[in-house]
Design an enzyme around this catalytic site. Structure first.
Site, short mmCIF file in Angstrom:
data_model
loop_
_atom_site.label_atom_id
_atom_site.label_comp_id
_atom_site.label_asym_id
_atom_site.label_seq_id
_atom_site.Cartn_x
_atom_site.Cartn_y
_atom_site.Cartn_z
N GLU A 36 46.71 31.48 27.20
CA GLU A 36 47.90 30.90 27.83
C GLU A 36 48.57 29.91 26.88
O GLU A 36 49.80 29.76 26.91
CB GLU A 36 47.51 30.24 29.17
CG GLU A 36 47.20 31.30 30.22
CD GLU A 36 46.19 30.89 31.28
OE1 GLU A 36 45.88 29.70 31.41
OE2 GLU A 36 45.68 31.80 31.98
N GLY A 94 42.69 36.31 34.94
CA GLY A 94 43.42 36.05 36.18
C GLY A 94 43.93 37.30 36.88
O GLY A 94 44.72 37.22 37.82
N LYS A 107 42.14 25.12 34.55
CA LYS A 107 43.59 25.28 34.24
C LYS A 107 44.36 24.14 34.91
O LYS A 107 43.83 23.05 35.07
CB LYS A 107 44.09 26.65 34.67
CG LYS A 107 43.20 27.79 34.21
CD LYS A 107 43.89 29.11 34.31
CE LYS A 107 42.89 30.22 34.09
NZ LYS A 107 43.50 31.46 33.69
N SER A 124 38.20 37.25 34.51
CA SER A 124 37.83 37.73 35.85
C SER A 124 36.32 37.87 36.03
O SER A 124 35.87 38.76 36.76
CB SER A 124 38.55 39.05 36.18
OG SER A 124 39.95 38.83 36.21
N HIS A 168 43.25 29.07 24.00
CA HIS A 168 43.31 29.91 25.20
C HIS A 168 44.58 30.76 25.13
O HIS A 168 45.61 30.31 24.64
CB HIS A 168 43.33 29.03 26.45
CG HIS A 168 43.11 29.80 27.72
ND1 HIS A 168 44.12 30.52 28.31
CD2 HIS A 168 42.00 30.00 28.47
CE1 HIS A 168 43.62 31.13 29.39
NE2 HIS A 168 42.35 30.82 29.51
N GLU A 208 38.02 36.61 25.41
CA GLU A 208 38.78 36.69 26.65
C GLU A 208 39.90 37.71 26.49
O GLU A 208 41.00 37.37 26.02
CB GLU A 208 39.40 35.33 26.98
CG GLU A 208 38.40 34.25 27.25
CD GLU A 208 38.92 33.24 28.28
OE1 GLU A 208 38.21 32.98 29.25
OE2 GLU A 208 40.05 32.76 28.13
N ASN A 248 37.02 26.76 33.63
CA ASN A 248 38.35 26.35 33.16
C ASN A 248 39.23 26.19 34.39
O ASN A 248 39.66 27.19 34.96
CB ASN A 248 38.92 27.42 32.22
CG ASN A 248 40.36 27.12 31.82
OD1 ASN A 248 40.84 26.00 32.02
ND2 ASN A 248 41.05 28.11 31.25
C1 PEP Z 1 40.35 31.78 31.85
O1 PEP Z 1 41.41 31.31 32.16
O2 PEP Z 1 39.77 31.37 30.85
C2 PEP Z 1 39.77 32.84 32.69
C3 PEP Z 1 38.75 33.51 32.24
O3 PEP Z 1 40.37 33.05 33.91
P1 PEP Z 1 39.86 34.03 35.08
O4 PEP Z 1 38.38 33.86 35.20
O5 PEP Z 1 40.60 33.56 36.29
O6 PEP Z 1 40.24 35.42 34.67
#
Ligand code: PEP
Length: 247
Positions: free
Chosen positions: A96, A171, A11, A209, A94, A165, A9
């Site tokens: 976000e 992040g 972003k 992460s 997601h 998630e 992803n």
């Molecule tokens: C994401 O945005 O879906 C995500 C998992 O981000 P990160 O791996 O940076 O935590």
């Protein structure tokens, strides 16, 4: 055995030059991956990445899809438009987008429906906030989020990908432990089994992460069928290491 799926992803990152470098670096290091691989890129770059990925082992993904079919929805992108650009996956729900764009469980479920109606596999994200985890509400939250998608999609639920998630892990550099992730995945798997006889072929990704160092342990869990990768998907070597761990 079902192949795992590693989806990046990106972003809101990238530019024409950086995108090309990233894709060419991935393709150079990825001859015959033993898992499925996708990159979910900003909409504006779908056409660019589509042409770079044509005939390769990497699938194209979008980061969202409109809940509407077509019409007067300024700024929105319809599933049919994504399909025209060769999109195979679309992330929906997601955290976000739930947080910054007010997307509700019902909106997310409708988006999953719109993706499926256009032959695109939705990657449906569910996950609890830190406050919800600390209040012991993790299972309640992820089950409520998934229930909306099951309700709206009926027997088509076997066609979706689900990504667990935890919001506190996205992040932040603070991944869920393999045990924490496996536990929630087993809860989601049980919920899917109650809804579909094909639940065992539904891919459950972990995201939050995941990186080159922790991917192997997470991906070794019985109900973790892949990863949704944010930050580490922007670094060629890290993303390749995660793909290798899933292969
Ligand atoms: C994401 O945005 O879906 C995500 C998992 O981000 P990160 O791996 O940076 O935590």
């Amino acid at each position: 055995m079902m192949k795992k799926l590693i989806a990046g992803n990106w972003k809101m990152n990238g530019n024409l030059v950086a995108n090309e470098l990233l894709i060419k670096g991935l393709l150079a290091g990825l001859l015959q991956p033993g898992c499925q691989v996708a990159v979910c890129v900003p909409s504006l770059y779908l056409a660019q990445i589509h042409s770079l990925l044509s005939g390769t082992a990497i699938d194209l993904g979008a980061q969202d899809v409109s809940q509407h079919e077509i019409g007067a929805y300024t700024g929105e992108i319809a599933g049919s438009m994504l399909k025209e650009l060769g999109v195979r996956y679309a992330i929906v729900g997601h955290s976000e987008r739930r947080q910054y764009h007010g997307e509700t469980d019902v909106v997310v479920a409708t988006k999953a429906q719109r993706a499926l109606a256009n032959g695109i596999t939705p990657i449906v994200c569910v996950g609890e906030s830190l406050a919800e985890r600390e209040a012991g509400k993790t299972e309640e939250v992820v089950k409520r989020q998934l229930a909306a998608v099951i309700h709206a999609n009926g027997h088509c639920i076997s066609e979706v990908v689900v990504a667990y998630e935890p919001v506190w892990a996205i992040g932040t550099g603070r991944s869920a432990t393999s045990e924490q992730a496996q536990h929630v995945h087993s809860v989601l798997r049980a919920q899917l089994r109650a809804a579909s006889e094909h639940a065992d072929r539904i891919k459950l990704l972990y995201g939050g992460s995941m990186n080159a160092a922790n991917a192997k342990d997470l991906l070794a869990q019985p109900d973790i069928d892949g990863g949704l990768i944010g930050g580490a998907a922007l670094k060629v070597q890290d993303f390749l290491t995660i793909i290798a761990a899933a292969s």
